[in-house]
Design a protein around this motif. Structure first.
Motif, PDB file in Angstrom:
ATOM      1  N   TYR A   1       0.838  -1.205   0.000  1.00 50.88           N
ATOM      2  CA  TYR A   1       0.000   0.000   0.000  1.00 50.88           C
ATOM      3  C   TYR A   1       0.871   1.252   0.000  1.00 50.88           C
ATOM      4  N   TYR A   2       1.869   1.254   0.843  1.00 53.75           N
ATOM      5  CA  TYR A   2       2.759   2.407   1.002  1.00 53.75           C
ATOM      6  C   TYR A   2       3.386   2.806  -0.328  1.00 53.75           C
ATOM      7  N   HIS A   3       3.915   1.835  -1.049  1.00 55.80           N
ATOM      8  CA  HIS A   3       4.623   2.158  -2.278  1.00 55.80           C
ATOM      9  C   HIS A   3       3.687   2.316  -3.473  1.00 55.80           C
ATOM     10  N   ILE A   4       2.609   1.564  -3.516  1.00 56.95           N
ATOM     11  CA  ILE A   4       1.663   1.709  -4.626  1.00 56.95           C
ATOM     12  C   ILE A   4       1.001   3.080  -4.594  1.00 56.95           C
ATOM     13  N   PHE A   5       0.602   3.529  -3.400  1.00 48.46           N
ATOM     14  CA  PHE A   5      -0.039   4.833  -3.308  1.00 48.46           C
ATOM     15  C   PHE A   5       0.956   5.974  -3.500  1.00 48.46           C
ATOM     16  N   ASN A   6       2.229   5.737  -3.201  1.00 47.06           N
ATOM     17  CA  ASN A   6       3.238   6.732  -3.561  1.00 47.06           C
ATOM     18  C   ASN A   6       3.276   6.907  -5.073  1.00 47.06           C
ATOM     19  N   PHE A   7       3.194   5.790  -5.782  1.00 51.90           N
ATOM     20  CA  PHE A   7       3.199   5.833  -7.252  1.00 51.90           C
ATOM     21  C   PHE A   7       1.937   6.504  -7.780  1.00 51.90           C
ATOM     22  N   ILE A   8       0.792   6.163  -7.201  1.00 52.97           N
ATOM     23  CA  ILE A   8      -0.479   6.721  -7.672  1.00 52.97           C
ATOM     24  C   ILE A   8      -0.525   8.237  -7.482  1.00 52.97           C
ATOM     25  N   THR A   9      -0.121   8.706  -6.312  1.00 51.31           N
ATOM     26  CA  THR A   9      -0.135  10.156  -6.074  1.00 51.31           C
ATOM     27  C   THR A   9       0.860  10.873  -6.973  1.00 51.31           C
ATOM     28  N   GLY A  10       1.940  10.180  -7.344  1.00 52.44           N
ATOM     29  CA  GLY A  10       2.882  10.769  -8.284  1.00 52.44           C
ATOM     30  C   GLY A  10       2.262  10.912  -9.671  1.00 52.44           C
ATOM     31  N   VAL A  11       1.547   9.871 -10.096  1.00 50.55           N
ATOM     32  CA  VAL A  11       0.872   9.915 -11.392  1.00 50.55           C
ATOM     33  C   VAL A  11      -0.195  11.003 -11.410  1.00 50.55           C
ATOM     34  N   LEU A  12      -0.876  11.180 -10.278  1.00 51.80           N
ATOM     35  CA  LEU A  12      -1.929  12.190 -10.181  1.00 51.80           C
ATOM     36  C   LEU A  12      -1.375  13.584  -9.896  1.00 51.80           C
ATOM     37  N   ALA A  13      -0.063  13.703  -9.863  1.00 54.50           N
ATOM     38  CA  ALA A  13       0.603  14.991  -9.600  1.00 54.50           C
ATOM     39  C   ALA A  13       0.176  15.597  -8.272  1.00 54.50           C
ATOM     40  N   ALA A  14       0.032  14.729  -7.260  1.00 54.23           N
ATOM     41  CA  ALA A  14      -0.316  15.205  -5.918  1.00 54.23           C
ATOM     42  C   ALA A  14       0.587  14.528  -4.892  1.00 54.23           C
ATOM     43  N   PRO A  15       1.910  14.708  -5.011  1.00 54.62           N
ATOM     44  CA  PRO A  15       2.844  14.007  -4.120  1.00 54.62           C
ATOM     45  C   PRO A  15       2.700  14.403  -2.655  1.00 54.62           C
ATOM     46  N   TRP A  16       2.098  15.574  -2.398  1.00 49.00           N
ATOM     47  CA  TRP A  16       1.942  16.014  -1.013  1.00 49.00           C
ATOM     48  C   TRP A  16       0.932  15.159  -0.247  1.00 49.00           C
ATOM     49  N   PHE A  17       0.195  14.285  -0.938  1.00 49.17           N
ATOM     50  CA  PHE A  17      -0.732  13.372  -0.285  1.00 49.17           C
ATOM     51  C   PHE A  17      -0.198  11.938  -0.258  1.00 49.17           C
ATOM     52  N   SER A  18       1.013  11.735  -0.724  1.00 49.10           N
ATOM     53  CA  SER A  18       1.559  10.378  -0.752  1.00 49.10           C
ATOM     54  C   SER A  18       1.949   9.932   0.656  1.00 49.10           C
ATOM     55  N   PRO A  19       1.848   8.638   0.954  1.00 48.44           N
ATOM     56  CA  PRO A  19       2.253   8.150   2.281  1.00 48.44           C
ATOM     57  C   PRO A  19       3.690   8.512   2.619  1.00 48.44           C
ATOM     58  N   LEU A  20       4.587   8.415   1.646  1.00 48.41           N
ATOM     59  CA  LEU A  20       5.990   8.716   1.908  1.00 48.41           C
ATOM     60  C   LEU A  20       6.193  10.191   2.227  1.00 48.41           C
ATOM     61  N   SER A  21       5.601  11.060   1.418  1.00 50.40           N
ATOM     62  CA  SER A  21       5.837  12.498   1.569  1.00 50.40           C
ATOM     63  C   SER A  21       5.126  13.097   2.768  1.00 50.40           C
ATOM     64  N   THR A  22       4.139  12.404   3.315  1.00 50.13           N
ATOM     65  CA  THR A  22       3.478  12.919   4.514  1.00 50.13           C
ATOM     66  C   THR A  22       4.159  12.439   5.789  1.00 50.13           C
ATOM     67  N   ILE A  23       4.974  11.402   5.677  1.00 52.60           N
ATOM     68  CA  ILE A  23       5.727  10.922   6.843  1.00 52.60           C
ATOM     69  C   ILE A  23       7.173  11.410   6.778  1.00 52.60           C
ATOM     70  N   PHE A  24       7.738  11.395   5.583  1.00 56.05           N
ATOM     71  CA  PHE A  24       9.111  11.867   5.363  1.00 56.05           C
ATOM     72  C   PHE A  24       9.067  12.956   4.287  1.00 56.05           C
ATOM     73  N   PRO A  25       8.645  14.157   4.664  1.00 54.21           N
ATOM     74  CA  PRO A  25       8.346  15.211   3.672  1.00 54.21           C
ATOM     75  C   PRO A  25       9.567  15.998   3.205  1.00 54.21           C
ATOM     76  N   PHE A  26      10.626  15.284   2.864  1.00 51.16           N
ATOM     77  CA  PHE A  26      11.863  15.965   2.509  1.00 51.16           C
ATOM     78  C   PHE A  26      12.106  16.003   1.010  1.00 51.16           C
ATOM     79  N   ASN A  27      11.165  15.452   0.246  1.00 50.72           N
ATOM     80  CA  ASN A  27      11.310  15.453  -1.208  1.00 50.72           C
ATOM     81  C   ASN A  27      10.414  16.486  -1.879  1.00 50.72           C
ATOM     82  N   ILE A  28       9.662  17.253  -1.084  1.00 52.74           N
ATOM     83  CA  ILE A  28       8.793  18.296  -1.627  1.00 52.74           C
ATOM     84  C   ILE A  28       8.913  19.539  -0.747  1.00 52.74           C
ATOM     85  N   VAL A  29       8.450  20.648  -1.277  1.00 53.28           N
ATOM     86  CA  VAL A  29       8.513  21.894  -0.512  1.00 53.28           C
ATOM     87  C   VAL A  29       7.491  21.858   0.620  1.00 53.28           C
ATOM     88  N   GLU A  30       7.623  22.801   1.534  1.00 51.53           N
ATOM     89  CA  GLU A  30       6.759  22.848   2.712  1.00 51.53           C
ATOM     90  C   GLU A  30       5.282  22.920   2.329  1.00 51.53           C
TER      91      GLU A  30
END
Length: 245
Positions: free
Chosen positions: A183-212
């Motif tokens: 789930y963690y990695h599939i939804f990271n991919f899905i949010t990337g495809v949808l151009a909404a990385p700020w809602f990805s599981p990875l970016s909401t727990i480790f938010p160091f790959n996107i701006v504040e």
């Protein structure tokens, strides 16, 4: 003893490996950046797996050896499973909190005195990137470190609790333990495809790959996981006779 060695490896070996991969070839202006880089990559990519292996392999062994069935003569099954769920949550939360917080203490308070990392001088043209949770830096580095470590540990508890409940209702333990990781990695991919990385599981727990981002964004996937836990609990209660015990 095996668990202690495993926890020591998580707390010491993983951050050490990551530190030695970034001590050269990276440009830092502040110790906070070192901390953020240390909890990126290895810890962030393996996060669900780390949360799951802290305690659940021990519980899985009890399942396979039919140990849980023998406890019915000493205590009720509900009480026993509740205690196991609490133990899983507490151990996972503590170990993951220490993993992040001890890394923070080393990067921010210890390493600057060791002088291993070279910090670029800060001038008026320097831009220190701000990421989600940087809002708490205005209250002090330590406040930031504690709050962020708690956030990671709470999420780890959620992932491990989902895996714990899946072990009770899914016959194949591999599927039960791997589902949160997938789930963690599939939804990271899905949010990337949808151009909404700020809602990805990875970016909401480790938010160091996107701006504040606004703090409320981190609670979107977290709230979804809480709904999943409630759904699994209701399903498990209604199908108690089919528990994998």
């Amino acid at each position: 003893m095996k668990n202690l060695l495993l926890w020591a490896a998580i707390l010491i070996v993983i951050p050490t490996i990551r530190f030695y991969t970034i001590k050269e070839g990276y440009q830092f202006s502040d110790p906070i950046e070192v901390f953020q880089e240390m909890v990126s990559t290895i810890i962030s990519l393996l996060f669900p797996a780390l949360a799951i292996i802290i305690y659940l392999p021990s519980f899985l062994q009890e399942q396979k050896n039919n140990f849980i069935s023998y406890t019915r003569t000493r205590t009720s099954l509900n009480t026993y499973l509740l205690s196991k769920g609490i133990i899983n949550a507490c151990l996972t939360g503590i170990v993951m909190f220490l993993l992040v917080f001890l890394t923070f203490v080393f990067a921010v308070y210890v390493e600057p005195h060791l002088g291993i990392i070279y910090y670029s001088p800060i001038d008026e043209n320097s831009v220190i990137p701000r990421v989600t949770f940087s809002q708490f830096l205005s209250y002090g580095d330590l406040t930031y470190g504690v709050i962020y470590s708690l956030w990671v540990s709470i999420n780890a508890v959620v992932y491990s609790t989902i895996a714990f409940m899946l072990l009770l209702i899914i016959e194949n333990p591999f599927v039960a333990l791997s589902a949160p990781f997938l789930y963690y990695h599939i939804f990271n991919f899905i949010t990337g495809v949808l151009a909404a990385p700020w809602f990805s599981p990875l970016s909401t727990i480790f938010p160091f790959n996107i701006v504040e981002q606004a703090l409320w964004t981190v609670f979107v996937p977290f709230s979804f996981l809480l709904i999943v836990i409630i759904g699994l609990y209701i399903f498990a209660i209604r199908n108690r006779k089919e528990w994998m015990i």
